[in-house]
Design an enzyme around this catalytic site. Structure first.
Site, PDB file in Angstrom:
ATOM      1  N   PHE A 153      -7.806  -4.592  41.430  1.00 52.52           N
ATOM      2  CA  PHE A 153      -8.604  -3.467  40.932  1.00 52.52           C
ATOM      3  C   PHE A 153      -8.321  -3.164  39.463  1.00 52.52           C
ATOM      4  CE2 PHE A 153      -7.784  -2.841  45.479  1.00 52.52           C
ATOM      5  CZ  PHE A 153      -9.076  -2.805  45.954  1.00 52.52           C
ATOM      6  N   LEU A 154      -7.699  -4.110  38.768  1.00 50.05           N
ATOM      7  CA  LEU A 154      -7.253  -3.761  37.412  1.00 50.05           C
ATOM      8  C   LEU A 154      -8.417  -3.526  36.455  1.00 50.05           C
ATOM      9  CD1 LEU A 154      -7.481  -6.366  35.276  1.00 50.05           C
ATOM     10  CD2 LEU A 154      -5.490  -7.114  36.546  1.00 50.05           C
ATOM     11  N   ASN A 214     -16.325  -0.924  43.224  1.00 45.01           N
ATOM     12  CA  ASN A 214     -17.110  -1.136  42.002  1.00 45.01           C
ATOM     13  C   ASN A 214     -18.538  -0.613  42.148  1.00 45.01           C
ATOM     14  OD1 ASN A 214     -15.028  -2.052  40.506  1.00 45.01           O
ATOM     15  ND2 ASN A 214     -15.621  -4.201  40.518  1.00 45.01           N
ATOM     16  N   ALA A 258     -21.837  10.118  30.423  1.00 45.44           N
ATOM     17  CA  ALA A 258     -23.181   9.596  30.196  1.00 45.44           C
ATOM     18  C   ALA A 258     -23.211   8.840  28.879  1.00 45.44           C
ATOM     19  CB  ALA A 258     -24.166  10.749  30.158  1.00 45.44           C
ATOM     20  N   CYS A 266     -17.292  -7.196  35.432  1.00 43.80           N
ATOM     21  CA  CYS A 266     -17.173  -6.844  36.850  1.00 43.80           C
ATOM     22  C   CYS A 266     -18.337  -6.027  37.399  1.00 43.80           C
ATOM     23  CB  CYS A 266     -15.868  -6.089  37.095  1.00 43.80           C
ATOM     24  SG  CYS A 266     -14.435  -7.136  36.833  1.00 43.80           S
TER      25      CYS A 266
HETATM   26  C1  UDX Z   1     -13.856  -2.229  36.514  1.00 44.82           C
HETATM   27  C2  UDX Z   1     -13.156  -1.371  37.579  1.00 44.82           C
HETATM   28  O1  UDX Z   1     -12.865  -0.078  37.031  1.00 44.82           O
HETATM   29  C3  UDX Z   1     -11.891  -2.050  38.045  1.00 44.82           C
HETATM   30  O2  UDX Z   1     -11.260  -1.298  39.055  1.00 44.82           O
HETATM   31  C4  UDX Z   1     -12.264  -3.432  38.563  1.00 44.82           C
HETATM   32  O3  UDX Z   1     -11.130  -4.133  38.982  1.00 44.82           O
HETATM   33  C5  UDX Z   1     -12.979  -4.236  37.487  1.00 44.82           C
HETATM   34  O4  UDX Z   1     -14.115  -3.510  37.037  1.00 44.82           O
HETATM   35  P1  UDX Z   1     -13.496  -2.670  33.917  1.00 44.82           P
HETATM   36  O5  UDX Z   1     -14.614  -3.660  34.005  1.00 44.82           O
HETATM   37  O6  UDX Z   1     -12.259  -3.019  33.159  1.00 44.82           O
HETATM   38  O7  UDX Z   1     -13.001  -2.275  35.382  1.00 44.82           O
HETATM   39  O8  UDX Z   1     -14.111  -1.366  33.236  1.00 44.82           O
HETATM   40  P2  UDX Z   1     -14.294   0.169  33.603  1.00 44.82           P
HETATM   41  O9  UDX Z   1     -13.258   0.954  32.933  1.00 44.82           O
HETATM   42  O10 UDX Z   1     -14.501   0.372  35.054  1.00 44.82           O
HETATM   43  O11 UDX Z   1     -15.669   0.451  32.830  1.00 44.82           O
HETATM   44  C6  UDX Z   1     -16.852  -0.269  33.204  1.00 44.82           C
HETATM   45  C7  UDX Z   1     -18.015   0.104  32.341  1.00 44.82           C
HETATM   46  O12 UDX Z   1     -18.471   1.407  32.659  1.00 44.82           O
HETATM   47  C8  UDX Z   1     -17.739   0.127  30.825  1.00 44.82           C
HETATM   48  O13 UDX Z   1     -18.836  -0.490  30.170  1.00 44.82           O
HETATM   49  C9  UDX Z   1     -17.655   1.587  30.494  1.00 44.82           C
HETATM   50  O14 UDX Z   1     -18.032   1.853  29.164  1.00 44.82           O
HETATM   51  C10 UDX Z   1     -18.657   2.173  31.485  1.00 44.82           C
HETATM   52  N1  UDX Z   1     -18.400   3.583  31.812  1.00 44.82           N
HETATM   53  C11 UDX Z   1     -17.257   3.959  32.426  1.00 44.82           C
HETATM   54  C12 UDX Z   1     -19.387   4.536  31.528  1.00 44.82           C
HETATM   55  O15 UDX Z   1     -20.449   4.216  30.988  1.00 44.82           O
HETATM   56  N2  UDX Z   1     -19.148   5.842  31.871  1.00 44.82           N
HETATM   57  C13 UDX Z   1     -18.014   6.241  32.498  1.00 44.82           C
HETATM   58  O16 UDX Z   1     -17.881   7.437  32.789  1.00 44.82           O
HETATM   59  C14 UDX Z   1     -17.027   5.278  32.766  1.00 44.82           C
END
Ligand code: UDX
Length: 452
Positions: A153-154, A214, A258, A266
């Site tokens: 889940f990292l 996810n 937002a 992912c």
């Molecule tokens: C994600 C999951 O959080 C993680 O647990 C899994 O193992 C892999 O996928 P990651 O891809 O590193 O991790 O990014 P994350 O921090 O989840 O952000 C994903 C996307 O959502 C980013 O583009 C971020 O900018 C966007 N985001 C996140 C938003 O647009 N709004 C938010 O409130 C949070």
């Protein structure tokens, strides 16, 4: 206990270095010779805070080694983690699991003693059970192979912390495979000592937990972004709305930011792969809402492009300064990055696009070389008719209007991540268009100094 980690990309390299940090002898395995050479020399081929230090420390101490040989890995390791990629299939929604299959089967052929194979990659439900059987068929050497699935889940940017101190561990094992359970309790002894919840379950649940998490996060982001479409129309403040509903502990404030939406390696591919998998199973309607989640997300990118055109009158010949190209801050990853997508679309519409990202420029340039990548905020915004903030790096959140005054052609900024203090910028005579806020100033009010 000797641990191997097959696949030394984002997930595998992090897992290998963290296992060494926890005291294990670790062998990282990959078919990419160049990557293995780099890692063995203590060089990390991507940006991740804290990881270069661990890699250097443990390649120097000898606790962490790298190889391209499955033969060596199979003969040496007691526990083999598989952390290879499962990208979206070209031309389809499903996940391409050929690398997982190849890793498991190559290992099985070369294992010559009792061993546990532990899948970590994100896979379509049913993969673990299928591979558990295939591995037994392929394994003809001495020793017994056990099989488990332990999804990862990292988060990028927090990968070391999420591996060493995860908020939960989920492990799918064969019915009553107490030996596999005991081995994994030993591997994760330090997490258990820290009272990390450790959930033992069947293969299918373990596989589904990952995609469910996810899908939930993606849905949360698209939920607030759908409300952005409403507040952009009727007025209202999307940040206050998120804060207010976030105070309800059942909802929570996190992942309600937002903006231009989610990207990365992912979330987008996982929600598509989940839909593809349940359709394959004949459950066509079940995950249909994820199509909406995906579409809402992609419409945010359209909105930024449309807003830029609305402000400037036309894109052809416009000069645009883009701040941020990584899919999120503290990462150099541009896979399915909303920021890069917007930048590329503006370029394709005829704009001159200057881009600055503290870490993402090099990866973005590999994917879309025709943008003008520059190495600072001033260089990106110089002569810009509009500035667009698309990744919320701290460096951009810290910006004040006076940092940009005198450089830009027009004092207009689009806040694609809702991180600027709008009042402060408006007080300094800037026009701010933030996603989720109604935007309707007349062209005179915008005060274009350099109309397109
Ligand atoms: C994600 C999951 O959080 C993680 O647990 C899994 O193992 C892999 O996928 P990651 O891809 O590193 O991790 O990014 P994350 O921090 O989840 O952000 C994903 C996307 O959502 C980013 O583009 C971020 O900018 C966007 N985001 C996140 C938003 O647009 N709004 C938010 O409130 C949070």
């Amino acid at each position: 206990m000797r641990i191997t980690v097959i696949g030394t990309g984002y997930l595998g390299a992090t897992h290998a270095a963290c296992m060494a940090e926890l005291g294990f002898d670790v062998l990282g395995v990959d078919i990419d010779e160049r990557k293995i050479e780099q890692l063995a020399a203590g060089q990390l081929p991507f940006h991740e805070p804290g990881l270069p230090e661990l890699l250097k420390k443990h390649t120097a101490s000898g606790k962490l080694r790298f190889t391209t040989s499955f033969e060596e890995a199979g003969a040496w390791g007691d526990v083999h983690f598989i952390g290879v990629g499962t990208p979206q299939k070209p031309g389809g929604y499903g996940a391409d699991i050929r690398y997982v299959d190849a890793a498991a089967l190559s290992l099985a052929q070369h294992i010559t003693k009792d061993a546990l194979i532990v899948g970590k990659s994100t896979v379509p439900v049913g993969t673990a059970r299928r591979l558990a059987c295939l591995v037994q068929e392929k394994h003809t050497g001495p020793g017994t192979i056990r099989f488990a699935w332990n999804p990862e889940f990292l988060r990028e940017g927090f990968a070391v912390k999420d591996t060493i101190s995860p908020d939960r561990l989920v492990i799918g094992i064969e019915d009553r495979d107490l030996d596999a359970e005991a081995i994994l309790r030993e591997v994760y002894a330090s997490q258990l000592a820290a009272e990390t919840p450790m959930i033992f379950t069947d293969y299918e649940t373990a596989e589904l937990v990952k995609v469910a998490a996810n899908a939930f996060l993606a849905t949360k982001i698209s939920f607030i972004n759908a409300f952005s479409e409403v507040t952009e129309f009727v007025g209202g403040d999307i940040r206050t709305l998120a804060d207010a509903i976030g105070h309800d502990a059942r909802i929570g404030r996190r992942f309600l930011n937002a903006g231009v939406g989610f990207g990365g390696g992912c979330l987008p591919k996982d929600i598509r792969a989940l839909q593809a998998r349940v359709s394959e199973l004949g459950l066509d309607r079940t995950m249909r809402f994820l199509t909406e989640v995906d579409e809402i997300n992609l419409r945010r990118r359209d909105r930024v492009v449309a807003l830029t055109e609305e402000i400037l009158g036309r894109l052809n010949g416009a000069t645009v300064g883009i701040l941020g190209v990584a899919f999120k801050p503290d990462s150099d990853d541009v896979r399915d990055s909303p920021a890069l997508d917007v930048a590329a679309r503006l370029f394709n519409a005829g704009a001159d696009v200057n881009v600055y990202d503290p870490q993402g420029n090099a990866n973005a340039a590999k994917r879309f070389p025709r943008l003008n990548y520059v190495d600072s905020v001033p260089a990106a915004v110089r002569d810009a008719q509009v500035v667009i903030l698309l990744t919320e790096w701290q460096e951009f959140k810290n910006l004040h209007p006076e940092d940009l005054n005198g450089l830009v052609a027009n004092k207009i900024i689009i806040d694609g991540r809702n991180v600027l203090n709008v009042q402060e910028w408006e007080d300094a005579d800037w026009t701010v268009a933030a996603l989720g806020r109604k935007f309707e100033p007349s062209r005179e009010a915008i005060g274009l100094n350099a109309p397109v």
